[in-house]
Enzyme design. Structure first.
Site, PDB file in Angstrom:
ATOM      1  N   GLU A   1      37.778  37.410  38.244  1.00  0.00           N
ATOM      2  CA  GLU A   1      36.762  37.826  37.270  1.00  0.00           C
ATOM      3  C   GLU A   1      35.423  37.146  37.531  1.00  0.00           C
ATOM      4  O   GLU A   1      34.374  37.796  37.445  1.00  0.00           O
ATOM      5  CB  GLU A   1      37.239  37.544  35.842  1.00  0.00           C
ATOM      6  CG  GLU A   1      38.459  38.345  35.422  1.00  0.00           C
ATOM      7  CD  GLU A   1      38.310  39.852  35.529  1.00  0.00           C
ATOM      8  OE1 GLU A   1      37.213  40.373  35.233  1.00  0.00           O
ATOM      9  OE2 GLU A   1      39.286  40.513  35.909  1.00  0.00           O
TER      10      GLU A   1
ATOM     11  N   LEU B   1      44.824  41.398  43.737  1.00  0.00           N
ATOM     12  CA  LEU B   1      45.768  40.749  42.830  1.00  0.00           C
ATOM     13  C   LEU B   1      45.460  41.051  41.358  1.00  0.00           C
ATOM     14  O   LEU B   1      46.288  40.810  40.488  1.00  0.00           O
ATOM     15  CB  LEU B   1      45.754  39.232  43.049  1.00  0.00           C
ATOM     16  CG  LEU B   1      46.283  38.750  44.395  1.00  0.00           C
ATOM     17  CD1 LEU B   1      46.000  37.269  44.580  1.00  0.00           C
ATOM     18  CD2 LEU B   1      47.771  39.038  44.512  1.00  0.00           C
ATOM     19  N   ARG B   2      44.287  41.567  41.079  1.00  0.00           N
ATOM     20  CA  ARG B   2      43.871  41.787  39.693  1.00  0.00           C
ATOM     21  C   ARG B   2      44.823  42.734  38.955  1.00  0.00           C
ATOM     22  O   ARG B   2      45.276  42.439  37.851  1.00  0.00           O
ATOM     23  CB  ARG B   2      42.451  42.338  39.637  1.00  0.00           C
ATOM     24  CG  ARG B   2      41.899  42.432  38.225  1.00  0.00           C
ATOM     25  CD  ARG B   2      40.436  42.899  38.244  1.00  0.00           C
ATOM     26  NE  ARG B   2      39.847  42.774  36.929  1.00  0.00           N
ATOM     27  CZ  ARG B   2      39.943  43.685  35.971  1.00  0.00           C
ATOM     28  NH1 ARG B   2      40.622  44.810  36.189  1.00  0.00           N
ATOM     29  NH2 ARG B   2      39.362  43.489  34.800  1.00  0.00           N
ATOM     30  N   ASN B   3      45.120  43.852  39.542  1.00  0.00           N
ATOM     31  CA  ASN B   3      45.994  44.829  38.898  1.00  0.00           C
ATOM     32  C   ASN B   3      47.383  44.240  38.639  1.00  0.00           C
ATOM     33  O   ASN B   3      47.982  44.473  37.594  1.00  0.00           O
ATOM     34  CB  ASN B   3      46.089  46.099  39.739  1.00  0.00           C
ATOM     35  CG  ASN B   3      46.619  47.268  38.942  1.00  0.00           C
ATOM     36  OD1 ASN B   3      46.193  47.495  37.819  1.00  0.00           O
ATOM     37  ND2 ASN B   3      47.553  47.991  39.524  1.00  0.00           N
TER      38      ASN B   3
END
Length: 148
Positions: free
Chosen positions: A46, A94-96
């Protein structure tokens, strides 16, 4: 016109560095440490995206259509070197998983992906500062506050 909120950018860059420092000091073996790994990784993503968006907006670069496009723009505009682009692509991939598949996380894989490119992530701060320095010579409409 170019505008970058130096205070916000500095806070977010410092936060990114703090996350990396915390990451390097931890072991991530216990349940609470694994939860910390999830938070560190998520906030790395983020804060990277926030910093990149500030740069894209501030320097009136083309509008991104996706998170991957943000990385592409940062490389196209020479904020990050082309050979570092894949490291950031892997990070944001890796966010999802962190957001939608959090009950099935492979913490070893998360750690492996961060470890693989840790040196690149540690250079992100200096990449941003170098770009700001070079661009502020061209268009000096920034505030006079230092970013460190």
């Amino acid at each position: 016109m170019y505008f970058v909120d130096h205070k916000k950018l500095a806070r977010t860059l410092d936060y990114f560095k703090t996350l990396l420092d915390s990451y390097e000091k931890a072991q991530f073996e216990t349940k609470i440490e694994k939860l910390a790994l999830e938070r560190i990784c998520h906030m790395m993503i983020e804060s990277f995206l926030d910093i990149s968006n500030m740069m894209i907006d501030g320097f009136v670069m083309r509008d991104p259509g996706s998170f991957q496009d943000i990385v592409e723009i940062m490389a196209d505009e020479k904020v990050i070197p082309e050979d570092e682009k894949q490291a950031y692509m892997e990070l944001i991939s890796l966010r999802n998983v962190l957001i939608k598949e959090y009950t099935e996380l492979d913490h070893a894989l998360i750690k492996e992906k961060i470890d693989k490119h840790l040196d690149i992530y540690k250079r992100y701060h200096s990449r941003i500062l170098l770009y700001l320095k070079e661009e502020s010579v061209v268009a000096n409409t920034f505030t006079n506050e230092d970013l460190n």
